[in-house]
Design an enzyme around this catalytic site. Structure first.
Site, PDB file in Angstrom:
ATOM      1  N   GLY A 157      10.484  15.176  17.585  1.00 45.56           N
ATOM      2  CA  GLY A 157      11.420  14.077  17.346  1.00 45.56           C
ATOM      3  C   GLY A 157      11.256  13.563  15.929  1.00 45.56           C
ATOM      4  O   GLY A 157      10.183  13.663  15.338  1.00 45.56           O
ATOM      5  N   ALA A 159      12.112  10.120  13.586  1.00 49.73           N
ATOM      6  CA  ALA A 159      12.531   8.721  13.554  1.00 49.73           C
ATOM      7  C   ALA A 159      12.672   8.279  12.105  1.00 49.73           C
ATOM      8  O   ALA A 159      12.520   9.073  11.172  1.00 49.73           O
ATOM      9  CB  ALA A 159      11.516   7.852  14.291  1.00 49.73           C
ATOM     10  N   SER A 160      12.951   7.012  11.912  1.00 51.67           N
ATOM     11  CA  SER A 160      13.198   6.499  10.568  1.00 51.67           C
ATOM     12  C   SER A 160      11.939   6.480   9.722  1.00 51.67           C
ATOM     13  O   SER A 160      11.984   6.694   8.507  1.00 51.67           O
ATOM     14  CB  SER A 160      13.771   5.085  10.656  1.00 51.67           C
ATOM     15  N   GLN A 163       7.817  11.417  11.933  1.00 52.71           N
ATOM     16  CA  GLN A 163       8.256  12.461  12.846  1.00 52.71           C
ATOM     17  C   GLN A 163       7.053  12.986  13.606  1.00 52.71           C
ATOM     18  O   GLN A 163       5.910  12.853  13.169  1.00 52.71           O
ATOM     19  CB  GLN A 163       8.980  13.587  12.114  1.00 52.71           C
ATOM     20  N   LYS A 178       1.890  12.404  15.147  1.00 59.11           N
ATOM     21  CA  LYS A 178       2.899  11.555  14.520  1.00 59.11           C
ATOM     22  C   LYS A 178       2.502  11.314  13.068  1.00 59.11           C
ATOM     23  O   LYS A 178       1.422  10.776  12.794  1.00 59.11           O
ATOM     24  CB  LYS A 178       3.010  10.224  15.270  1.00 59.11           C
ATOM     25  N   ASP A 310      10.979  -1.950  20.971  1.00 60.08           N
ATOM     26  CA  ASP A 310      11.881  -0.854  20.622  1.00 60.08           C
ATOM     27  C   ASP A 310      12.249  -0.048  21.856  1.00 60.08           C
ATOM     28  O   ASP A 310      11.973   1.146  21.955  1.00 60.08           O
ATOM     29  CB  ASP A 310      11.230   0.061  19.573  1.00 60.08           C
TER      30      ASP A 310
END
Length: 457
Positions: A157, A159-160, A163, A178, A310
């Site tokens: 995945g 994300a902003s 990743q 991550k 979130d």
């Protein structure tokens, strides 16, 4: 002959060139990482958005009750949203984070902005494997080949801010790694100041443009989200909160391999919670999933007072365990909020009282109320996808948690034994009525057995 003015001028030019060179080096010579370039892009976008609203909406006085005004306003919002999306994709990092936040505030912001920004939830730009390895080398001071037996180049995945990649440690354990985008931290402060200036200017030009609350929230949360060690601590805290819930899986953190930009955690199998095809293929009951989500988030909000900041489907996995039951896997614990006493009162008494004039309320409403509304949207969306919305299972569970929380709050404020006894009896009667109605609904819809099983989860 050098004068003082020339020395200052050439010193400024030289300093600017040196600063730009250093910025380029830290951002792998990507021009998008230069602060002045990012600032210029934001400035140009601001002028274009202001022009859109001035030309298409504010060129005349409108009767705001007319369809003509609503249609014209919608067109202006859509053009502005498209331009903001373009800016987010160019500048990435914090801009994408704010864009994703906008895309999650359905029913709170103009639908044109929400629908346009939703694309950022699934299509955030990714980094190359070498860029990922560079961050790992810098933070762990070891080559990835020394740490991992295998490292999947395709991210699980993106994300902003980071990743996630699947990898295998030297001891054979599968992990999720991550890694923060290399350009985020260096640009975060400048980006936030830039966005704040832009929002202030837009608010000064157009009185209806009230987004300062979004900037304030992002400025407060961003330093926390950039610290992955803080996320690891949150993960352990949530694990302790829910250690009695056997069907909830929280990934284990490998602290010896984690830093503020790299987080190595246990890899958890599962499909995304709103993937109906995955649920059907693995014989997972959607009603059971809805019920467990209701229990999880209701306990977080109303009983534990620890609100996930979130909530979206990408952070929730479902998995069939070895005993045949369904496990919920909760990911991404970077940001939580704990309401104070005033906020708890606001949560318990209900936000519906403040929603009629939403533009003004968003400037003043408690931040945790926004998180509750986001969670409400999450549950509604998942239940619609799983086709369990007719039963409203999650809200049945949430209603029970609300009753228990109000009861406990009232009991804590009285010393009278008989008053406490009366409160317990009253809440028990309310719970009985809610359960009875839910059982009746299950019987009427032909799922009596499933309903009775859910009563005892």
């Amino acid at each position: 002959m050098f004068t003082l003015r020339r020395v200052i001028r050439y010193g400024f030019i030289g300093g600017s060139i040196l600063g730009t060179g250093i910025s380029l080096h830290h951002n792998n010579y990507d021009i998008s990482g230069i602060g002045v370039v990012r600032f210029a892009r934001a400035g140009v976008a601001l002028v274009e958005i202001a022009t859109i609203y001035r030309r298409d909406l504010y060129y005349r006085e409108w009767d705001k009750s007319t369809k003509e005004y609503r249609d014209q306003r919608s067109k202006a919002h859509q053009k502005a949203a498209d331009r903001i999306l373009e800016l987010c994709c160019l500048n990435r990092g914090v801009y994408i984070k704010v864009g994703q936040h906008i895309g999650a505030l359905e029913y709170l912001l103009p639908i044109e902005f929400v629908n346009t920004m939703k694309i950022l939830h699934s299509q955030a730009p990714s980094n190359t494997l070498e860029e990922i390895y560079k961050v790992i080398r810098q933070d762990l001071r070891r080559d990835p080949s020394e740490l991992f037996d295998s490292f999947d180049p395709e991210p699980l995945g993106v994300a902003s801010l980071a990743q996630v990649h699947r990898a295998t440690l030297k001891n054979g354990k599968e992990v999720a790694v991550k890694v923060q985008h290399h350009y985020v931290r260096g640009n975060a402060k400048v980006d936030m100041h830039t966005m704040e200036y832009c929002i202030k200017i837009m608010g000064w030009l157009f009185s209806d443009f009230k987004f300062q609350w979004l900037v304030d929230e992002s400025k407060k949360n961003l330093p926390i989200e950039l610290d992955f060690l803080h996320e690891g601590k949150n993960t352990e805290k949530v694990r302790r909160h829910f250690e009695h819930v056997k069907w909830l899986k929280i990934p284990k953190i490998f602290w010896e391999l984690s830093t503020d930009r790299v987080l190595v955690m246990e890899y958890c199998e599962g499909g995304q919670v709103n993937d109906l095809k995955y649920l059907k293929a693995h014989n997972i009951d959607p009603m059971d999933v809805s019920n467990k989500l209701g229990i999880l988030y209701s306990n977080m909000i109303f009983l534990n007072g620890y609100v996930h900041s979130d909530p979206h489907p990408g952070n929730i996995l479902v998995h069939k365990n070895k005993k045949g039951g369904t496990d919920i896997v909760l990911l991404d614990h970077g940001l939580y909020a704990k309401p104070d006493n005033y906020e708890r009162e606001l949560l318990l008494t209900g936000g519906a009282l403040v929603l009629p004039d939403i533009a003004d309320i968003l400037e003043k409403v408690d931040r945790q109320m926004l998180l509750v509304l986001k969670t409400n949207d999450l549950i509604r969306g998942i239940e619609t996808t799983l086709q369990t919305h007719d039963r409203m299972t999650a809200f049945w569970v949430m209603s029970k948690c609300c009753i228990k929380t109000v009861r406990n709050e009232e009991i804590s404020k009285t010393d009278s034994y008989w008053r406490k006894f009366a409160l317990v009896m009253r809440s028990s009667w309310s719970l009985f009525k809610i359960n009875f109605f839910y059982v009746y609904m299950g019987f009427a819809q032909g799922s009596f057995y499933t309903t009775m099983k859910q009563l005892f989860i």
